[in-house]
Design a protein around this motif. Structure first.
Motif: not given
Ligand SMILES: [Zn+2]
Lengths: 249, 161
Positions: A122, A125-127, A129-130, B48-49, B79-80, B82-83, B110, B160-161
Motif C-alpha cells: 500500500x 502504491x501510494x508513493x 504515483x509521486x 499526497x503522502x 493508503x490503499x 491510493x487516491x 508519467x 495523479x494516477x
C-alpha cells in the motif's frame, strides 16, 4: 530485530535524509519555480518517511513512533544509502543526485506494489504515483543541463563522475534480505538494477553525458557506516527534539 | 437517531483547508463511513503522502461531528487503494474551475518520460493556448500554468494516477 523492520528503516531513512537535503534548498532555489519544486518533492519524501517509519515502529512493537525513529536514533542506527546524504553543492549536483535516486526508486516501488506484505504494498502504491513526477522532473533537468551550455554540461558531468561511486549501494543486499526475498516481501535487486541502468543510459544519452569509467564503488550506509555529512544533517534534524525532548508544535 | 446518511451529509460541510471550495466528499478523500459497536469510523485517504492538510482534515471531521453531538468518532487513514484524481467529483471539478483552478485533464502515464505536456484549458477564458510554468505549484497537488491569450497565471490541479 526483525528483517522487515530493518528493511523499512532502510527505505524510510533514504526518504528522510533526501527529503532533508532537498528542504535545505528552501529559499535558495535558482528560480522560484524550482525552489517550490524541490520543497514539494522534499515534502513527498517526508510524507513517505512518515508512512515507512510509522509502519517500522508498528512492526518492531516497542511503541516507537515515526517521530521517535526519525529524531531520536544515533548516527550508526541510520540506514540510508550514502548517495542521499551527499551535499547539495550546486543545482546541477542536486538534480543529478535526485535523478540517480529517482531512477532507482520508481522501479523499486513498482516491484513493491506486488509485495506479499499488504501494508508495504500500500505504501509503495501510494508513493509510486509521486515518484513518477519526481523522476520526470529530475530527468528533464539532467537532459537540459547536460545538453545545455558548455558550462552546465561540464558541471553535471562532474556531478555524475563524483556521484557514480555511490550508485552500486542502491542495489545493496545482505543477509537481512534473504528471508524477505523468500517470502515475496521484496524482490530481486538484479532486476531492479537492470531497469535502473536502462533508464540511466537513456537519459544520460539524451543529455550527452558519459558514465565515468572507474569501477570504484563505496558502500556502508545500509550498515550504519556513513560519510561525515550525516553527522551534520542529524545535528540540524534532531536539534529541537534533543534540546527540548518531547516538544510539539 | 444518527444515521450513516446523516454523517455523509455533515461531511459535505468539511472543506479541504488548501482548496477551500472543495469538500472532502468532492475530493474523494472521504472513503467510508461505518459504525462499530457505537463508534463511528470515518475512513480517509491522503492525496499526497506528505499532504499537511490531512491532520487538519481529521481534526475538522471530529469537530464537525462534535458540533452535532456525535462524540464517539474515530478517523482512520488508509493508503490503499491510493487516491487518484479520478475520484474528484463532477461538482468538485466545476467548483475548482469557478475558483480559478484548472481541473485535472486526462494525462498519459508519467512514466512516459518524453511525452508532451497535456493541454490544460485556461479556467478564465477557456483558451487552450496555455503553457506549463512548473510541474510543481503552490501545493503538492497543483502545477503552475499561464494562459498565453489572457495572460492569466493559474494553478492546475494535476492528474495523479
Ligand atoms: Zn486565459
Amino acid at each position: 530485530m526483525s528483517a522487515l523492520f530493518e528493511y523499512l528503516v532502510r527505505l524510510g531513512d533514504d526518504s528522510l535524509i533526501l527529503g532533508h537535503r532537498l528542504s535545505e534548498w528552501c529559499g535558495h532555489g535558482p528560480i522560484l519555480e524550482e525552489d517550490i519544486a524541490m520543497t514539494n518533492i522534499a515534502l513527498d519524501h517526508v510524507g513517505q518517511t512518515t508512512s515507512l517509519l510509522k509502519y517500522a515502529g508498528e512492526v518492531e512493537g516497542k511503541g516507537r513512533t515515526e517521530d521517535d525513529l526519525a529524531f531520536l536514533r544515533f548516527e550508526r542506527e541510520y540506514r540510508n544509502v550514502l548517495l542521499v546524504e551527499q551535499a547539495n553543492e550546486d543545482f546541477g549536483v542536486t538534480m543529478m543526485r535526485q535523478f540517480l535516486f529517482d531512477a532507482y526508486r520508481k522501479p523499486l516501488y513498482e516491484q513493491l506494489t506486488k509485495s506479499s506484505d499488504v501494508q508495504l504494498a500500500a505504501i509503495a502504491e501510494k508513493s509510486l504515483k509521486e515518484t513518477k513526477y519526481h523522476l520526470k522532473h529530475s530527468a528533464e533537468w539532467v537532459i537540459r543541463l547536460g545538453d545545455g551550455t558548455d558550462e552546465s554540461h561540464e558541471r553535471v558531468q562532474t556531478a555524475l563522475n563524483n556521484l557514480w561511486r555511490y550508485t552500486d549501494e542502491l542495489f545493496y543486499t545482505d543477509q537481512n534480505d534473504v528471508e524477505l526475498l523468500a517470502n515475496g516481501v521484496i524482490f530481486s535487486s538484479e532486476e531492479l538494477k537492470k531497469s535502473w541502468m536502462e533508464m540511466v543510459k537513456t537519459v544520460l544519452d539524451r543529455a550527452t553525458l558519459t558514465i565515468p569509467n572507474n569501477g570504484w564503488q563505496r558502500e556502508g550506509g545500509r550498515k550504519g557506516l556513513h560519510s561525515e555529512h550525516l553527522g551534520y544533517i542529524l545535528a540540524e534534524l534532531q536539534y529541537m527534539q534533543r534540546a527540548y525532548p518531547g516538544m510539539e508544535w | 437517531m444518527v444515521t450513516k446518511e446523516r454523517i455523509w451529509e455533515l461531511m459535505e460541510e468539511v472543506f479541504d483547508p488548501e482548496v477551500p471550495v472543495l469538500t472532502i466528499v468532492d475530493l474523494g478523500v472521504l472513503r467510508e463511513i461505518s459504525e462499530v459497536d457505537g463508534t463511528w469510523m470515518i475512513t480517509i485517504t491522503p492525496t499526497y503522502s506528505g499532504c499537511p492538510a490531512m491532520k487538519r482534515i481529521e481534526d475538522d471531521i471530529i469537530e464537525k461531528l462534535a458540533e452535532h453531538g456525535i462524540h464517539d468518532v474515530k478517523v482512520e487513514n488508509v493508503l490503499s487503494p491510493a487516491w487518484t484524481t479520478d475520484w474528484l467529483s463532477e461538482p468538485g471539478r466545476r467548483k475548482l474551475k469557478e475558483y480559478g483552478i484548472a481541473p485535472p485533464v486526462d494525462e498519459i502515464d508519467k512514466s512516459v518520460l518524453f511525452a508532451d505536456q497535456p493541454i490544460v484549458p485556461c479556467p478564465k477564458c477557456d483558451s487552450k493556448n496555455t503553457k506549463m510554468i512548473s510541474q510543481f505549484g503552490s501545493t503538492a497537488c497543483k502545477a503552475h500554468y499561464q494562459c498565453q491569450d489572457c495572460q492569466e497565471p493559474f494553478d492546475y490541479f494535476k492528474c495523479l494516477k
